[in-house]
Motif scaffolding. Structure first.
Motif, PDB file in Angstrom:
ATOM      1  N   SER A  24       9.762   4.961  -5.377  1.00 43.05           N
ATOM      2  CA  SER A  24       9.592   5.853  -4.196  1.00 43.05           C
ATOM      3  C   SER A  24       9.740   4.462  -3.396  1.00 43.05           C
ATOM      4  CB  SER A  24       8.683   7.086  -4.345  1.00 43.05           C
ATOM      5  OG  SER A  24       7.567   6.578  -3.905  1.00 43.05           O
ATOM      6  N   LEU A  25       8.948   4.130  -3.467  1.00 43.89           N
ATOM      7  CA  LEU A  25       8.243   2.798  -2.451  1.00 43.89           C
ATOM      8  C   LEU A  25       9.219   1.983  -2.193  1.00 43.89           C
ATOM      9  CD1 LEU A  25       5.134   2.080  -2.258  1.00 43.89           C
ATOM     10  CD2 LEU A  25       5.912   3.394  -0.461  1.00 43.89           C
ATOM     11  N   TYR A  26       9.896   1.597  -2.972  1.00 43.01           N
ATOM     12  CA  TYR A  26      11.246   0.495  -3.442  1.00 43.01           C
ATOM     13  C   TYR A  26      11.953   0.879  -2.780  1.00 43.01           C
ATOM     14  CZ  TYR A  26       9.108  -2.590  -6.925  1.00 43.01           C
ATOM     15  OH  TYR A  26       7.820  -3.297  -7.245  1.00 43.01           O
ATOM     16  N   LYS A  27      12.268   2.110  -2.860  1.00 42.45           N
ATOM     17  CA  LYS A  27      13.275   3.040  -2.030  1.00 42.45           C
ATOM     18  C   LYS A  27      13.133   3.324  -0.577  1.00 42.45           C
ATOM     19  CE  LYS A  27      14.613   5.915  -6.100  1.00 42.45           C
ATOM     20  NZ  LYS A  27      14.830   7.841  -6.363  1.00 42.45           N
ATOM     21  N   LYS A  28      12.470   3.559  -0.426  1.00 40.16           N
ATOM     22  CA  LYS A  28      11.610   3.121   1.390  1.00 40.16           C
ATOM     23  C   LYS A  28      11.546   1.697   2.283  1.00 40.16           C
ATOM     24  CE  LYS A  28       8.300   7.186   0.307  1.00 40.16           C
ATOM     25  NZ  LYS A  28       7.161   7.762   0.928  1.00 40.16           N
ATOM     26  N   ILE A  29      11.015   1.264   1.563  1.00 38.68           N
ATOM     27  CA  ILE A  29      10.907  -0.500   1.459  1.00 38.68           C
ATOM     28  C   ILE A  29      11.502  -1.779   0.586  1.00 38.68           C
ATOM     29  CG2 ILE A  29       8.953  -1.833   2.168  1.00 38.68           C
ATOM     30  CD1 ILE A  29       7.415   0.201   2.781  1.00 38.68           C
ATOM     31  N   PRO A  30      13.117  -1.457   0.104  1.00 39.72           N
ATOM     32  CA  PRO A  30      13.373  -2.556   0.279  1.00 39.72           C
ATOM     33  C   PRO A  30      12.989  -3.830  -0.325  1.00 39.72           C
ATOM     34  CG  PRO A  30      15.291  -1.111   1.371  1.00 39.72           C
ATOM     35  CD  PRO A  30      13.919  -1.066   1.580  1.00 39.72           C
ATOM     36  N   LYS A  31      12.795  -4.167   0.626  1.00 40.83           N
ATOM     37  CA  LYS A  31      12.253  -6.369   0.155  1.00 40.83           C
ATOM     38  C   LYS A  31      10.906  -6.125  -0.271  1.00 40.83           C
ATOM     39  CE  LYS A  31      14.381  -7.285   4.188  1.00 40.83           C
ATOM     40  NZ  LYS A  31      14.614  -8.276   5.862  1.00 40.83           N
ATOM     41  N   LEU A  32      10.172  -4.440  -0.914  1.00 40.35           N
ATOM     42  CA  LEU A  32       8.731  -4.505  -1.276  1.00 40.35           C
ATOM     43  C   LEU A  32       8.937  -5.731  -2.189  1.00 40.35           C
ATOM     44  CD1 LEU A  32       5.531  -4.067  -1.399  1.00 40.35           C
ATOM     45  CD2 LEU A  32       6.780  -1.652  -1.956  1.00 40.35           C
ATOM     46  N   GLU A  48       3.585  -4.074   9.432  1.00 43.50           N
ATOM     47  CA  GLU A  48       2.590  -2.117   9.705  1.00 43.50           C
ATOM     48  C   GLU A  48       3.904  -1.533   9.648  1.00 43.50           C
ATOM     49  OE1 GLU A  48       3.624  -3.347  14.190  1.00 43.50           O
ATOM     50  OE2 GLU A  48       1.772  -3.878  14.228  1.00 43.50           O
ATOM     51  N   GLN A  49       5.048  -0.833   9.556  1.00 47.08           N
ATOM     52  CA  GLN A  49       5.492   0.551   8.718  1.00 47.08           C
ATOM     53  C   GLN A  49       5.306   0.006   7.471  1.00 47.08           C
ATOM     54  OE1 GLN A  49       7.636   1.560  10.458  1.00 47.08           O
ATOM     55  NE2 GLN A  49       7.627   2.936   8.780  1.00 47.08           N
ATOM     56  N   PHE A  50       5.094  -1.105   6.305  1.00 50.47           N
ATOM     57  CA  PHE A  50       4.184  -0.839   5.156  1.00 50.47           C
ATOM     58  C   PHE A  50       2.933  -0.118   4.937  1.00 50.47           C
ATOM     59  CE2 PHE A  50       1.724  -2.414   1.865  1.00 50.47           C
ATOM     60  CZ  PHE A  50       2.095  -1.657   0.243  1.00 50.47           C
ATOM     61  N   ALA A  51       2.471  -0.556   5.572  1.00 52.05           N
ATOM     62  CA  ALA A  51       0.623  -0.450   5.668  1.00 52.05           C
ATOM     63  C   ALA A  51       1.236   1.366   6.271  1.00 52.05           C
ATOM     64  CB  ALA A  51       0.109  -0.561   7.133  1.00 52.05           C
ATOM     65  N   LYS A  52       1.366   2.404   7.482  1.00 50.18           N
ATOM     66  CA  LYS A  52       1.741   3.024   7.833  1.00 50.18           C
ATOM     67  C   LYS A  52       2.391   4.021   7.127  1.00 50.18           C
ATOM     68  CE  LYS A  52       4.539   6.058  11.162  1.00 50.18           C
ATOM     69  NZ  LYS A  52       4.954   6.117  12.585  1.00 50.18           N
ATOM     70  N   THR A  53       3.544   3.773   5.831  1.00 46.42           N
ATOM     71  CA  THR A  53       4.015   4.851   4.761  1.00 46.42           C
ATOM     72  C   THR A  53       3.300   4.611   3.992  1.00 46.42           C
ATOM     73  OG1 THR A  53       5.941   3.315   5.404  1.00 46.42           O
ATOM     74  CG2 THR A  53       6.191   4.339   3.029  1.00 46.42           C
ATOM     75  N   VAL A  54       2.201   3.896   3.062  1.00 42.90           N
ATOM     76  CA  VAL A  54       0.524   4.051   2.176  1.00 42.90           C
ATOM     77  C   VAL A  54      -0.218   4.363   3.284  1.00 42.90           C
ATOM     78  CG1 VAL A  54       1.900   2.154   0.713  1.00 42.90           C
ATOM     79  CG2 VAL A  54       0.481   1.385   2.654  1.00 42.90           C
ATOM     80  N   HIS A  55      -0.137   4.599   4.111  1.00 44.04           N
ATOM     81  CA  HIS A  55      -1.447   5.692   4.697  1.00 44.04           C
ATOM     82  C   HIS A  55      -2.761   4.450   4.776  1.00 44.04           C
ATOM     83  CE1 HIS A  55       1.101   8.344   4.812  1.00 44.04           C
ATOM     84  NE2 HIS A  55       0.923   8.607   3.350  1.00 44.04           N
ATOM     85  N   THR A  56      -2.863   2.863   4.902  1.00 42.57           N
ATOM     86  CA  THR A  56      -4.056   1.806   5.006  1.00 42.57           C
ATOM     87  C   THR A  56      -3.916   1.310   6.043  1.00 42.57           C
ATOM     88  OG1 THR A  56      -3.130   1.799   2.641  1.00 42.57           O
ATOM     89  CG2 THR A  56      -4.718   0.492   3.470  1.00 42.57           C
ATOM     90  N   PRO A  57      -5.211   1.022   6.641  1.00 42.43           N
ATOM     91  CA  PRO A  57      -5.461   0.702   7.591  1.00 42.43           C
ATOM     92  C   PRO A  57      -4.755  -1.520   7.276  1.00 42.43           C
ATOM     93  CG  PRO A  57      -6.461   1.944   6.934  1.00 42.43           C
ATOM     94  CD  PRO A  57      -5.849   1.707   6.236  1.00 42.43           C
TER      95      PRO A  57
END
Length: 389
Positions: A24-32, A48-57
């Motif tokens: 699901s994260l690969y779909k949200k953030i293809p460059k991951l 920052e967008q990745f951190a927000k998506t995974v709810h991590t500081p």
């Protein structure tokens, strides 16, 4: 364009921490995928967008290795023979939000020169104090059994219970999501509630994703924590007979508060229990305006059920309640402002909105504490809790 270096181990840790699948994260953030293999680096904005998506500081992603996260308050959820997982970001963020709200409200109470609440820490967790403590909580909250009997349902009794706690200075917050984010659902299997004890700003948080039946017992349990001035997170349930002495004591106080043993002894019909157990449980639940689960607990306390019989009947009843709740579950979240009152406590919301309009608290901080983004929403929230604008 500036790129930042981040270790793949931290990216994978953040993904697992969030509870989201890697697909699901690969779909949200293809460059991951490219970041994980080291073939590419993210920009600061992308990270920052990745951190927000995974709810991590985001600061965690610049560490040498993943941090060891611990719940910042005493954790009484552990049950015998059950392994405890690391706290989810949803639980941690909910705790942090409530701690910030409590900090603000404590400062507010000090600025208003309010006196400490005398009932916080007024008793010790002794076996001899169970009935006495329940009676004291009932007296402070004006929690009349007779008044409760007149209410139409035990869900209305639950609402009244919350109102009574708020009216004496306890901030009761009930929510099934993190803040105001409807996509971040809280898991009642992880925790049912917690108490943040304080003589000026006592706070109880109840997991609103839990059944209504469980919520009433949880509130009663967390009130017992406040009466001994004990901050803690719990998995309180009428079934549990925890080994931790404080949790066990709080459970007993909660049961006595909701259904006094001397009163259920008077009301309980032994012959009906033998002939039609289920009907008698439902009759008593209707009489005391509590869930059938609490009644089962009290029948067990009267030694009319063995531990095994109690456990079996409790699980059967819980299954029925869960099925009914699924059938009655409505789509949509209801009126936003009515929901907001419950999520943040009307007492807290009134104080915050008024203080902000008077210029003592910034709108930025107020919006964050209330979980709103627009001035119009802020004003409507104020009106919903009785603030004159």
């Amino acid at each position: 364009m500036n790129y930042v270096a981040v270790k793949p181990t931290l990216l994978r840790w953040a993904q697992k921490r969030s509870g989201q699948s890697i697909q699901s994260l690969y779909k949200k953030i293809p460059k991951l995928k490219l970041w994980e293999t080291g073939e590419a680096k993210p920009t600061l904005k992308q990270l920052e967008q990745f951190a927000k998506t995974v709810h991590t500081p985001i600061g965690y992603l610049f560490l040498d290795k993943p941090p060891i996260e611990k719940i910042p308050i005493p954790d009484f959820r552990k049950m015998p023979n059950v392994s405890q997982k690391n706290p989810s970001p949803d639980l941690l963020d909910t705790l942090y939000i409530c701690q910030r709200r409590q900090d603000w409200y404590r400062d507010y109470m000090r600025s208003m020169k309010e006196e400490p609440l005398s009932f916080i820490g007024s008793v010790r967790p002794l076996a001899s104090n169970i009935v006495k403590t329940a009676e004291n909580i009932r007296k402070v909250l004006n929690f009349s059994i007779e008044e409760r009997k007149k209410l139409t349902t035990w869900t209305s009794a639950l609402s009244r219970f919350i109102e009574q706690a708020n009216s004496v200075g306890i901030l009761v917050m009930v929510s099934g999501i993190v803040g105001s984010n409807n996509r971040r659902k809280l898991d009642p299997k992880e925790f049912r509630g917690f108490a943040l004890s304080d003589t000026l700003a006592p706070l109880i948080f109840i997991n609103g994703a839990d059944t209504k039946a469980a919520q009433m017992f949880t509130i009663a349990h967390e009130l017992a924590h406040l009466w001994i001035n004990q901050t803690a997170i719990s998995n309180a349930q009428a079934l549990a007979i925890p080994k931790h002495h404080i949790e066990s004591w709080c459970n007993k106080v909660a049961a006595e508060l909701l259904v006094p043993l001397n009163q259920i002894r008077q009301q309980c019909d032994n012959e009906k229990i033998k002939l039609n157990f289920s009907n008698e449980v439902q009759r008593l639940a209707k009489h005391f305006k509590v869930s059938s689960l609490v009644i089962l607990r009290r029948i067990y306390d009267m030694k009319k059920l063995t531990a095994r019989e109690f456990s079996t009947r409790y699980e059967e009843e819980l299954k029925k309640i869960n099925e009914i709740q699924k059938k009655n579950k409505k789509s949509g979240g209801g009126d936003f402002f009515l929901t907001l009152r419950v999520r943040v406590s009307p007492r807290f919301a009134r104080a915050l909105v008024s203080h902000t309009l008077e210029g003592h608290t910034s709108f930025r901080e107020s919006f964050q504490l209330l979980g709103v983004k627009k001035m119009s929403t802020f004003k409507e929230a104020g009106k919903s809790v009785g603030v004159k604008l």
